[in-house]
Enzyme design. Structure first.
Site, PDB file in Angstrom:
ATOM      1  N   HIS A  32       0.988  -1.181  -0.123  1.00  0.00           N
ATOM      2  CA  HIS A  32      -0.136   0.152  -0.168  1.00  0.00           C
ATOM      3  C   HIS A  32       0.881   1.527  -0.030  1.00  0.00           C
ATOM      4  CE1 HIS A  32       0.667   1.116   4.278  1.00  0.00           C
ATOM      5  NE2 HIS A  32       0.571  -0.227   4.445  1.00  0.00           N
TER       6      HIS A  32
ATOM      7  N   CYS B 119       3.666  -4.579   6.429  1.00  0.00           N
ATOM      8  CA  CYS B 119       3.146  -4.186   5.121  1.00  0.00           C
ATOM      9  C   CYS B 119       4.356  -3.840   4.295  1.00  0.00           C
ATOM     10  CB  CYS B 119       2.304  -3.190   5.091  1.00  0.00           C
ATOM     11  SG  CYS B 119       0.707  -3.878   5.759  1.00  0.00           S
TER      12      CYS B 119
END
Length: 436
Positions: free
Chosen positions: A345, A363
């Site tokens: 992301h 992430c």
């Protein structure tokens, strides 16, 4: 080939069941063929090998009798309560051509095909509570046909039915790492999974070797040995309608799905360099600076695929037991990789660290511009491999089918890997049925 279901039985694995379960035909799902279907086999005897030589006497009963013979072994003649998934088991002797035809009580031909295991399989489940007549005609090299028929009646519609569903639907375009995911509304006992799997056909163009893998009693997945080739057409069919699945439960209906893959987009993340390399059809199209999980919340090393794509979402970790990991944050261009919450992301707050140090909660962080670009390149099912982090990916944490070796994956099949769906087809020869 195993004997017909009315000849051999084995005990069900359902707890408390006192019934015995018919042994399955060794048959595989077949593609559509209309009406009668013929196939050729080498004759067991040749003309002229009969003793006594030519005769000039008047025709005798022995001379007029066809050389070939045929028999239907299942369902038994006049059988009642036959499952709607029934196949026609038959054999022939001294035949150069054998044709199978099945008709309903109205005389209408049922579409079907002869399988590689030598049984006739209907294109779709038979109707419940209906009488059918099977006719097998064997013709020898003398040109004389020998015909046998058998009539049977299917069971009434069962009250206990298992629904079969596919994660993917017709017309979707997916990444080259996308597994085919099929789910059942009720657990399939281990003793019945081979029967179910033999009714699951995958046809890929171009053809690739692949196999089904049981993830759980309610879910089975399929992947090829290597990633799908770019722009592959994939058709899969689950012939579960009327199929016994243990404990008096039967498959509710058949299922077919047509999909295709897009370009081969493959992502590789190296913790050592703190960079992602993006390839399309084998060529590098971009290298992106990234930041992975810090030591207290490391990213997982392994091979994952994109599970879902969210242009805008909110990350809420307020239920994390560690107060330091609790936050609510608006996120752009998120691509889920694991059920545990690892995503690719945009992270504009960590641009200074990207390409240098790991500061995320697990992430794959990148700039908003890079995340936007990548979001527009990928599809659900595109694979990503992360290397060199402190934590290994746990199988089952996402679609981790590619995190297993081929040998490991094969072990999840309910039937031997070498059992190939060699079925007749009216499709081009490039649309070959794959292993399993």
């Amino acid at each position: 080939m195993r004997a017909g279901r009315d000849q051999v039985t084995r005990r069900t694995s359902d707890p408390g069941s006192a019934t015995r379960r018919p042994a399955p035909f060794r048959a595989l799902a077949a593609v559509v063929l209309a009406g009668a279907l013929a196939f050729t086999a080498t004759a067991c005897t040749k003309a002229g090998e009969q003793g006594g030589g030519p005769s000039f006497q008047g025709g005798s009963e022995a001379e007029e009798k066809p050389k070939a013979s045929a028999a239907i072994t299942a369902p038994a003649a006049d059988a009642k309560d036959v499952p709607a998934s029934a196949e026609i088991a038959f054999n022939s002797k001294d035949a150069v051509e054998t044709a199978v035809e099945v008709k309903n009580a109205a005389g209408e031909a049922v579409k079907g095909a002869v399988t590689g295991a030598g049984t006739w399989l209907p294109e779709k489940a038979l109707e419940y509570g209906t009488t059918y007549t099977a006719t097998v005609t064997a013709t020898g090299d003398d040109g004389k046909p020998a015909t046998t028929t058998s009539t049977f009646t299917t069971m009434a519609k069962p009250g206990k039915q298992i629904r079969v569903t596919s994660f993917l639907g017709d017309g979707q375009t997916v990444g080259v790492g996308m597994p085919l995911i099929v789910k059942f509304s009720r657990a399939v006992p281990e003793d019945y999974r081979d029967d179910v799997q033999r009714r699951m056909t995958v046809r890929a163009t171009p053809a690739q070797e692949g196999i089904w893998h049981w993830v759980s009693p309610t879910e089975v997945r399929y992947r090829p040995k290597t990633y799908w080739k770019a722009n592959t057409k994939i058709f899969y069919k689950i012939q579960a309608g009327g199929l016994p699945m243990g404990g008096g439960w039967y498959g509710r209906s058949d299922l077919t799905v047509d999909i295709k893959t897009g370009p081969a987009v493959v992502m590789t993340v190296d913790n050592k360099t703190k960079k992602m390399t993006v390839k399309r059809d084998g060529k590098v199209i971009k290298t992106i600076p990234i930041s992975l999980g810090k030591k207290s919340t490391p990213s997982s090393s392994g091979t994952m695929v994109v599970i879902e794509k969210l242009k805008k979402t909110v990350f809420n970790t307020m239920d994390d037991p560690n107060p330091a990991n609790r936050y609510i944050t608006d996120i752009e261009y998120a691509q889920r990789l694991t059920w545990g919450g690892e995503f690719i992301h945009a992270a504009p707050w960590s641009v200074a660290s990207q390409g240098r140090t790991n500061v995320s909660h697990g992430c794959v962080n990148m700039s908003t511009a890079n995340a936007n670009w990548l979001f527009n390149q990928t599809r659900v099912g595109d694979p990503i491999q992360v290397k060199g982090t402190e934590r290994k990916l746990e199988n089952g944490n996402g679609w981790t089918d590619w995190n297993m070796s081929w040998d490991q994956y094969v072990k999840g099949s309910a039937i031997p890997a070498g059992e190939t769906a060699a079925t007749p087809s009216t499709e081009p020869t490039t649309e070959a049925t794959t292993t399993g």
